[in-house]
Design an enzyme around this catalytic site. Structure first.
Site, PDB file in Angstrom:
ATOM      1  N   LEU A 125       2.325   0.664  -2.118  1.00  0.00           N
ATOM      2  CA  LEU A 125       1.085   1.346  -1.760  1.00  0.00           C
ATOM      3  C   LEU A 125       1.252   2.860  -1.906  1.00  0.00           C
ATOM      4  CD1 LEU A 125      -1.799   1.191  -0.465  1.00  0.00           C
ATOM      5  CD2 LEU A 125      -0.683   1.405   1.766  1.00  0.00           C
ATOM      6  N   THR A 126       2.310   3.395  -1.302  1.00  0.00           N
ATOM      7  CA  THR A 126       2.500   4.855  -1.206  1.00  0.00           C
ATOM      8  C   THR A 126       2.687   5.513  -2.574  1.00  0.00           C
ATOM      9  OG1 THR A 126       3.521   4.532   0.947  1.00  0.00           O
ATOM     10  CG2 THR A 126       3.949   6.636  -0.142  1.00  0.00           C
ATOM     11  N   ILE A 157       9.516   2.817  -2.132  1.00  0.00           N
ATOM     12  CA  ILE A 157       9.287   1.368  -2.066  1.00  0.00           C
ATOM     13  C   ILE A 157      10.543   0.653  -1.565  1.00  0.00           C
ATOM     14  CG2 ILE A 157       8.581  -0.679  -3.374  1.00  0.00           C
ATOM     15  CD1 ILE A 157       6.420   1.659  -2.950  1.00  0.00           C
ATOM     16  N   GLY A 340      31.578  13.622  22.394  1.00  0.00           N
ATOM     17  CA  GLY A 340      31.990  13.978  21.020  1.00  0.00           C
ATOM     18  C   GLY A 340      32.217  12.766  20.139  1.00  0.00           C
ATOM     19  N   GLU A 363       5.603   2.717   7.237  1.00  0.00           N
ATOM     20  CA  GLU A 363       4.505   1.796   7.612  1.00  0.00           C
ATOM     21  C   GLU A 363       3.521   2.463   8.580  1.00  0.00           C
ATOM     22  OE1 GLU A 363       5.110  -2.332   7.803  1.00  0.00           O
ATOM     23  OE2 GLU A 363       6.988  -2.238   6.686  1.00  0.00           O
TER      24      GLU A 363
HETATM   25  N1  CAA Z   1      -7.893  -4.308   8.851  1.00  0.00           N
HETATM   26  C1  CAA Z   1      -8.921  -4.599   8.004  1.00  0.00           C
HETATM   27  N2  CAA Z   1      -9.690  -3.645   7.426  1.00  0.00           N
HETATM   28  C2  CAA Z   1      -9.412  -2.349   7.730  1.00  0.00           C
HETATM   29  C3  CAA Z   1      -8.378  -1.985   8.604  1.00  0.00           C
HETATM   30  C4  CAA Z   1      -7.613  -3.028   9.187  1.00  0.00           C
HETATM   31  N3  CAA Z   1      -6.589  -2.786  10.024  1.00  0.00           N
HETATM   32  N4  CAA Z   1      -8.339  -0.646   8.704  1.00  0.00           N
HETATM   33  C5  CAA Z   1      -9.330  -0.166   7.932  1.00  0.00           C
HETATM   34  N5  CAA Z   1      -9.976  -1.212   7.338  1.00  0.00           N
HETATM   35  C6  CAA Z   1     -11.143  -1.139   6.449  1.00  0.00           C
HETATM   36  C7  CAA Z   1     -12.318  -0.485   7.165  1.00  0.00           C
HETATM   37  O1  CAA Z   1     -13.043  -1.431   7.917  1.00  0.00           O
HETATM   38  C8  CAA Z   1     -13.101   0.056   5.994  1.00  0.00           C
HETATM   39  O2  CAA Z   1     -13.837  -1.018   5.420  1.00  0.00           O
HETATM   40  P1  CAA Z   1     -15.315  -0.827   4.805  1.00  0.00           P
HETATM   41  O3  CAA Z   1     -15.129  -0.149   3.478  1.00  0.00           O
HETATM   42  O4  CAA Z   1     -15.846  -2.211   4.658  1.00  0.00           O
HETATM   43  O5  CAA Z   1     -16.089   0.027   5.777  1.00  0.00           O
HETATM   44  C9  CAA Z   1     -12.030   0.450   4.979  1.00  0.00           C
HETATM   45  O6  CAA Z   1     -10.853  -0.306   5.340  1.00  0.00           O
HETATM   46  C10 CAA Z   1     -11.700   1.924   5.037  1.00  0.00           C
HETATM   47  O7  CAA Z   1     -11.325   2.235   6.355  1.00  0.00           O
HETATM   48  P2  CAA Z   1     -11.139   3.718   6.866  1.00  0.00           P
HETATM   49  O8  CAA Z   1     -12.361   4.526   6.473  1.00  0.00           O
HETATM   50  O9  CAA Z   1     -10.745   3.676   8.303  1.00  0.00           O
HETATM   51  O10 CAA Z   1      -9.915   4.221   5.946  1.00  0.00           O
HETATM   52  P3  CAA Z   1      -9.190   5.620   5.893  1.00  0.00           P
HETATM   53  O11 CAA Z   1      -9.072   6.027   4.477  1.00  0.00           O
HETATM   54  O12 CAA Z   1      -9.782   6.572   6.872  1.00  0.00           O
HETATM   55  O13 CAA Z   1      -7.667   5.255   6.348  1.00  0.00           O
HETATM   56  C11 CAA Z   1      -5.834   4.915   7.841  1.00  0.00           C
HETATM   57  C12 CAA Z   1      -7.329   4.723   7.549  1.00  0.00           C
HETATM   58  C13 CAA Z   1      -5.581   4.100   9.128  1.00  0.00           C
HETATM   59  C14 CAA Z   1      -5.460   6.354   8.098  1.00  0.00           C
HETATM   60  C15 CAA Z   1      -4.999   4.325   6.677  1.00  0.00           C
HETATM   61  O14 CAA Z   1      -5.086   5.147   5.530  1.00  0.00           O
HETATM   62  C16 CAA Z   1      -3.530   4.143   7.012  1.00  0.00           C
HETATM   63  O15 CAA Z   1      -3.147   3.157   7.652  1.00  0.00           O
HETATM   64  N6  CAA Z   1      -2.653   5.058   6.560  1.00  0.00           N
HETATM   65  C17 CAA Z   1      -1.217   4.901   6.680  1.00  0.00           C
HETATM   66  C18 CAA Z   1      -0.702   4.182   5.481  1.00  0.00           C
HETATM   67  C19 CAA Z   1       0.648   3.574   5.716  1.00  0.00           C
HETATM   68  O16 CAA Z   1       0.924   2.986   6.744  1.00  0.00           O
HETATM   69  N7  CAA Z   1       1.514   3.664   4.701  1.00  0.00           N
HETATM   70  C20 CAA Z   1       2.782   3.068   4.716  1.00  0.00           C
HETATM   71  C21 CAA Z   1       3.000   2.337   3.418  1.00  0.00           C
HETATM   72  S1  CAA Z   1       4.245   1.111   3.368  1.00  0.00           S
HETATM   73  C22 CAA Z   1       5.713   1.940   3.440  1.00  0.00           C
HETATM   74  O17 CAA Z   1       5.940   2.657   4.349  1.00  0.00           O
HETATM   75  C23 CAA Z   1       6.736   1.751   2.331  1.00  0.00           C
HETATM   76  C24 CAA Z   1       7.431   0.476   2.351  1.00  0.00           C
HETATM   77  O18 CAA Z   1       7.850  -0.027   1.318  1.00  0.00           O
HETATM   78  C25 CAA Z   1       7.700  -0.193   3.615  1.00  0.00           C
END
Ligand code: CAA
Length: 379
Positions: A125-126, A157, A340, A363
């Protein structure tokens, strides 16, 4: 309300505690020192049915529930957070979205690979300019006849340079914002798939983190996961589940650090008595034990809600936030008790402290968990 673990869950914990003691603990320091992916132990975890354990039995898994998976990650992470991370990513971020959103054909093809087939999974995703603001990814997927063509790159990733199966998010319609993002199942053998930079990290040295690059990568049309435009929701739902895994990992790190410190302070004599007999030490352990109990309740609650098919977004974010801050605080305080010695590599505390830090970042950072929690309590 029953706060006791079922017999099955107790057996899972016992099995994983034994595996951690006999197989994980002996190589944890060396894994950290050499940054070697613990391949043999991951193969054994496939044999034990832990890798992909929530996959239904008909697709080669154990049909376990999210609580069982969380218990395994917690136990493994007591001694090696890298191993916990590899399992958490495989189970929570790759198997889970395929179980939940895959077509029958996708499940029949990929889930046996991710269980009996010993193929490792990852989640893309990132991007460099889309971390916390996950919706701003620039990777594109264009439909061209019977396949999509993916272009772009993903960073940080987990399992990146060892995985075979990737759940990837890309824009299929740039004009639609989050509703223009789609999810795909991509194999590392697909043309145009390549692994870029291997990250050198502060901790989690055994967990392989890499950049993944798509250059006119050909992905069959049937590998679209869920519907076009539903990818962002799939990513968010998957991360809800993944955060239970990271909460369990962080909890395990904290518990492991506390166990090490309790054993050490009982044997370390200063000012004529074991330092465990000083009230300052005892009060510190009392706080640690209380926070572990609270973190365990939050984590298991989120896992049980997920297993029951109920909403658990808020609970998973709370568990992840609480346990990751608990892991950082506890490893810092536990290291302090070693004086230490704690700062040297003769003891595992400095590794545990370095490993703990990432749980406040990946995450979803602690700040993002607060965004999720506040958004789910009516603000
Ligand atoms: N479940 C289902 N749907 C969801 C949801 C959830 N938990 N959260 C949001 N949605 C839906 C909303 O309902 C909305 O749907 P509609 O279009 O139908 O209205 C849509 O998604 C958009 O929602 P938002 O407007 O709230 O989205 P946003 O752009 O403001 O982002 C955020 C919200 C919570 C900040 C999100 O961007 C987020 O979680 N960011 C962090 C990302 C993250 O955790 N990254 C880590 C990646 S993995 C990693 O670390 C690497 C690895 O390999 C492990």
């Amino acid at each position: 309300m029953d706060f006791n673990l079922s017999r099955e869950h107790q057996l899972v914990r016992k099995m994983m505690a034994e595996f951690t003691e006999n197989e994980v603990k002996p190589i944890a320091a060396e894994t950290d020192k050499t940054s070697q992916y613990p391949r043999e132990n991951i193969e054994k975890l496939f044999d034990l049915g832990v890798m992909g354990m929530c996959v239904p039995k008909e697709y080669g898994g154990a049909g376990a529930d999210p609580l069982a998976s969380a218990i395994c990650i917690e136990e493994l992470s007591k001694q090696c957070a890298s191993t916990g991370d590899i399992v958490a990513t495989h189970n929570g971020l790759c198997c889970d979205p395929i179980i939940t959103h895959g077509t029958e054909a996708q499940k029949a093809k990929y889930l046996p690979m991710l269980t009996k087939g010993h193929k490792v999974g990852a989640f893309c995703l990132t991007e460099s300019d889309a971390g916390s603001d996950a919706a701003k990814g620039q990777t594109e997927a264009k439909l061209d006849g019977d396949h999509y063509v993916l272009n772009g790159s993903k960073i940080f990733i987990t399992n990146g340079y060892v995985a075979d199966v990737f759940v990837v998010f890309a824009m299929t319609d740039k004009t639609k914002g989050t509703r223009g993002i789609s999810a795909f199942i991509v194999e590392s053998s697909f043309p145009g798939f390549s692994v870029g930079k291997h990250e050198e990290k502060m901790g989690l040295h055994g967990s392989p983190t890499a950049e993944i690059v798509f250059t006119d990568c050909i992905v069959p049309k049937e590998n679209l996961l869920g519907q076009e435009g539903k990818g962002f929701k799939i990513a968010m739902q998957t991360l809800d589940g993944g955060r239970i895994g990271i909460a369990a990992q962080a909890l395990g790190i904290a518990e492991g650090a506390m166990e090490e410190a309790m054993a050490y302070t009982k044997g370390r004599v200063q000012f004529g008595k074991p330092i465990s007999k000083f009230q300052n030490t005892q009060f510190t352990f009392a706080d640690m034990a209380m926070r572990s109990e609270a973190g365990r309740l939050l984590t298991y609650q989120a896992a049980v809600l997920k297993g029951e098919g109920k909403r658990f977004t808020k609970e998973a974010a709370m568990a992840k936030l609480f346990c990751s801050e608990h892991a950082m605080l506890t490893t810092t305080k536990a290291l302090q008790m070693f004086g230490g010695y704690g700062y040297t590599k003769d003891y595992p505390l400095e590794r545990m402290m370095r490993d703990a830090k990432i749980t406040e970042i990946y995450e979803g950072t602690s700040e993002i968990q607060r965004v999720v929690i506040s958004g789910n309590i009516g603000l």
